[in-house]
Each structure stands twice: as structure tokens, then as C-alpha cells.
Design a protein around this motif. Structure first.
Motif, short mmCIF file in Angstrom:
data_model
loop_
_atom_site.label_atom_id
_atom_site.label_comp_id
_atom_site.label_asym_id
_atom_site.label_seq_id
_atom_site.Cartn_x
_atom_site.Cartn_y
_atom_site.Cartn_z
N GLY A 222 -8.14 53.96 71.09
CA GLY A 222 -7.38 54.09 69.96
C GLY A 222 -7.88 53.01 69.15
O GLY A 222 -8.39 53.32 68.64
N ASN A 223 -8.84 52.67 70.35
CA ASN A 223 -9.55 51.35 69.60
C ASN A 223 -11.13 51.89 68.43
O ASN A 223 -11.19 51.51 67.83
CB ASN A 223 -10.23 50.44 70.94
CG ASN A 223 -8.58 49.45 71.54
OD1 ASN A 223 -8.10 49.31 70.41
ND2 ASN A 223 -9.53 49.06 72.07
N ARG B 51 -9.62 54.00 65.97
CA ARG B 51 -9.46 52.44 64.42
C ARG B 51 -10.96 52.07 63.80
O ARG B 51 -10.67 52.17 62.01
CB ARG B 51 -8.89 51.46 65.13
CG ARG B 51 -9.00 50.47 64.27
CD ARG B 51 -8.47 49.11 64.42
NE ARG B 51 -8.72 48.59 65.89
CZ ARG B 51 -9.93 47.79 65.73
NH1 ARG B 51 -10.56 47.59 65.11
NH2 ARG B 51 -10.22 47.85 67.64
N LYS C 235 -5.34 52.08 73.72
CA LYS C 235 -6.85 51.72 72.56
C LYS C 235 -7.21 51.64 73.31
O LYS C 235 -8.49 51.83 72.89
CB LYS C 235 -6.03 50.11 72.41
CG LYS C 235 -4.37 50.36 71.81
CD LYS C 235 -3.93 49.00 71.61
CE LYS C 235 -3.02 48.82 70.78
NZ LYS C 235 -2.69 47.22 70.12
N ASP D 160 -7.24 45.19 71.83
CA ASP D 160 -8.13 45.74 71.03
C ASP D 160 -9.53 46.02 70.56
O ASP D 160 -9.84 46.44 69.60
CB ASP D 160 -8.30 44.88 69.61
CG ASP D 160 -5.75 45.42 69.48
OD1 ASP D 160 -5.50 46.23 70.23
OD2 ASP D 160 -5.30 44.20 68.69
#
Length: 390
Positions: A374-375, A378, A370, A328
Motif C-alpha cells: 500500500g505505501n 501510494r 500498507k 505509512d
């Protein structure tokens, strides 16, 4: 470290499907350096072997690169009121150039400031152009400039570049630290970035600046283009402890593909390449100068070809972070057009090879989604949320 088994045809097919599906975001693209030179059109396809450039809209599409943070880059100059005012004017000119280039190509690209924008543009088959600022020098001593840049689309600031500025200490200032971290003004800059929703980028800053930011920021931070010091001992890279602290903060390290940050070069190679890179960053080069420099760069690359890191060695850095803090907290910020290049990833059209290497190592679609976008999306969403709480 990199495994030796070659990729299978089945893995190649799987990688191609994943690469086409996931949102791919690179957090550090130096293409504006080229865009500010006369005659460079980001909407036209260029050739790396011809002009050394690595990014344009056609090659982004070819490579399946959905979005990039275009860097409003300013090499640190004198910290006089006059020079700082000039830096602001130059920064505004770069914002303007990028906005106009995107506006001139509405079927190809769009400006993105939120994760929602990026996913929407991906659905439309268009490239996302985000804004990052490399070096907080154009902020000057006026916090109001942060809102000015935010309104132009800015969503991260790399607090310093290769020398100290009024915000903080750099990791590579030849004179060493000035504040032992953030300056008192720099503390206000971080707080105002949190208030606005601009991600704090700790690439280029000194270790002590990094720890000061971590104590102060209310939002997760990013390292937009840094690699791992455990694998390559360079002050621009992050130590394992720094990566752990960044992960605890909810942040993400975006792995940089500049060869000397991926794999320690010979001293002679590093000095030679650094000298050429500095020359290439000049905006007033004649066509003959450019041609001569590209040839010099090609000759230098050929001379040191055996020292060039590979895609597998770049992915070693991604894997190091995953083993340290989980999937992540890692992403990709290649630093193309600013020196980023691997054997197997010469320009932005080659980025599918990174996905293929991740598939070869057994990473799932969810993991790759991710890592590729994605990371960092986020973290951008988290920065927006923190800003809404003020």
C-alpha cells in the motif's frame, strides 16, 4: 527488538489469510541478473540449493508475491562517452529481455506501470512486473533518455550505485564525495523524473545527496532497498533523521534483507561474501564456474550460519521505522538475487514468514497491507499526480 514468544497456530492461520488477501510488492528484485545469463528461464521453477537463484514466476506464486520491481541493474563503470553508451545499450537489452519474458507468459504475469495495473493483475491471479533502474549511469548526460526508459515502463531510478556517477555522490565510493550531493546535472535529472512520474530512489546515494534530493523533489521519494542505520551501522542504511525527513516528504523506506544491512557481520564474513557476490554478478560465467561459485557460497553460509540474521531481525527494521515515523512510511525491498536473504526467508517462496512475524507482533491487516504494498503504491500514485501537474 524481536520478541521471544513463538507464533501460535491461530496466528499462523490469520497470517496466511492476510497474506493471501493483501497486495504484496517488493521494490527491488535482481532476477534480471540471472535472466541475462544463458539458459535461465524466469518462467521455470528453480531451486535455491541447486543454483542459488531466489526468484522466478512459479516461486513468486508459491510465496504469494504479487509483484516485484525487476531491477535494470548496471554496476558503475568508467564514465567515458563510449562506456556510458555501452551502459545504455546493456540497459535497453535488459528491458527487452524482461518485456519478452512477460510477453511469453501472458497467463502468468503482466507488465505493471501503475497501482491500478498491480491491483488488476492481482485480481487475475497474475504476477506484476514493474521496472526499476539500479544506477542512473545509463541516463548518461542526456535527459531525453529518461523519457525513453519511462516509455519502456521504468518507474524508479536508484540515482547511483556503489560509486559516484554524473548524477550524484554514492554512499560507498572509495574515493569519497565528488559534488557533496547532487551534481548540477543531477538536479535536472530529479526535476525531469518529477515531470515524467518516475520515483526518485535514494538507496545507494550519499547522505548529502539524500538531503539535496529532499530539498528539490516535488514528489515523495523512495529508498527501494535500504535498512536502518540505528540497528546496523552501514552507510547504505538510513539514519533516523533521514527516515524522519523522508516521512515528512511523504516517502517510504523499503527494508533491505542483505544480511550485512540487517545485522553487522564479522569483518571476515563480509569480505568473503562480498568477493563471492561480485564474482556471481558476472554474466559470462561457464556452467562449471557457476557450480563452483554456488558451492563456495553454500560453504561460506554454512561457515557463518550463526551470524546470519533471521526474519525476526529483518522485521526489527520494519518495526524501528514504524516506531519512529508511523506505519505509512515503510515497505519491503528484499534485494533477492542481489544478496538479500534471511534465516526463514531463503527465496521468494518464503515471504509468508514475514507476514507471520508481523502478525505475531500484533500488527493488523490494515498495517500489513500498507507495509507489503500500500505505501509504495501510494508513493507511485503521488509521483503520477505530480507529473500531471506539470
Amino acid at each position: 527488538m524481536a520478541q521471544s514468544q513463538p507464533i501460535t497456530e491461530k496466528q499462523k492461520e490469520k497470517a496466511a489469510k492476510i497474506h493471501a488477501k493483501v497486495l504484496t510488492i517488493d521494490t527491488h528484485a535482481d532476477v534480471p541478473i540471472n535472466m541475462m545469463k544463458d539458459g535461465f528461464d524466469v518462467a521455470a521453477r528453480h531451486d535455491f540449493d541447486q543454483d542459488g537463484s531466489q526468484i522466478d514466476f512459479p516461486r513468486m506464486k508459491e510465496g504469494g508475491m504479487d509483484g516485484m520491481f525487476f531491477a535494470v541493474y548496471m554496476g558503475q563503470g568508467r564514465r567515458t562517452p563510449e562506456a556510458t553508451a555501452e551502459a545504455k545499450e546493456k540497459a535497453l537489452a535488459i528491458f527487452d529481455k524482461i518485456h519478452k519474458a512477460v510477453a511469453a507468459n501472458p497467463d502468468v504475469a503482466g507488465i505493471a506501470t501503475t497501482p491500478k495495473d498491480a491491483y488488476e493483475l492481482q485480481k487475475q491471479g497474475k504476477r506484476s512486473v514493474f521496472f526499476g533502474m539500479e544506477n542512473g549511469w545509463p541516463v548518461g548526460n542526456d535527459l531525453a533518455n529518461l523519457k525513453l526508459y519511462y516509455d519502456l515502463g521504468l518507474r524508479y531510478i536508484t540515482l547511483s550505485h556503489s560509486a559516484n556517477n554524473d548524477i550524484c555522490d554514492s554512499s560507498t565510493d572509495p574515493d569519497g564525495p565528488e559534488y557533496n550531493g547532487l551534481s548540477p546535472f543531477g538536479e535536472k535529472v530529479v526535476q525531469e523524473m518529477n515531470r515524467l512520474g518516475i520515483m526518485v530512489d535514494i538507496s545507494h546515494v550519499s547522505d548529502s545527496t539524500f538531503y539535496d534530493v529532499m530539498k528539490l523533489t516535488k514528489a515523495p521519494a523512495i529508498a527501494s532497498h535500504s535498512s536502518c542505520r540505528a540497528l546496523c551501522n552501514h552507510p547504505r542504511n538510513m539514519t533516523d533523521d533521514m527516515i524522519r525527513v523522508l516521512a515528512k516528504n511523504g516517502g517510504v523506506i523499503q527494508i533491505n534483507f542483505v544480511p550485512s544491512f540487517v545485522k553487522e557481520p564479522s569483518q571476515q564474513q563480509e569480505l568473503s561474501m562480498k568477493a563471492i557476490r561480485l564474482k556471481m554478478r558476472q554474466v559470462d560465467l561457464s556452467d562449471a564456474d557457476k557450480k563452483a561459485l554456488y558451492q563456495e557460497m553454500k560453504d561460506m553460509r554454512a561457515k557463518y550460519a550463526g551470524d546470519m540474521p533471521t526474519v525476526a531481525e529483518g522485521v526489527d527494521h520494519i518495526e524501528h521505522v514504524i516506531k519512529l515515523v508511523g506505519v505509512d512510511h515503510v515497505g519491503i525491498g528484499m534485494d533477492m538475487d542481489g544478496g538479500g536473504q534471511l534465516v526463514g526467508c531463503q527465496d521468494v517462496s518464503d515471504i509468508g514468514n514475514i507476514t507471520a512475524e508481523l502478525v505475531r507482533r500484533g500488527y493488523s491487516e490494515k498495517d500489513i497491507e500498507k507495509i507489503w504494498g500500500g505505501n509504495v503504491m501510494r508513493v507511485l500514485a503521488a509521483a503520477e499526480k505530480v507529473a500531471q501537474s506539470f
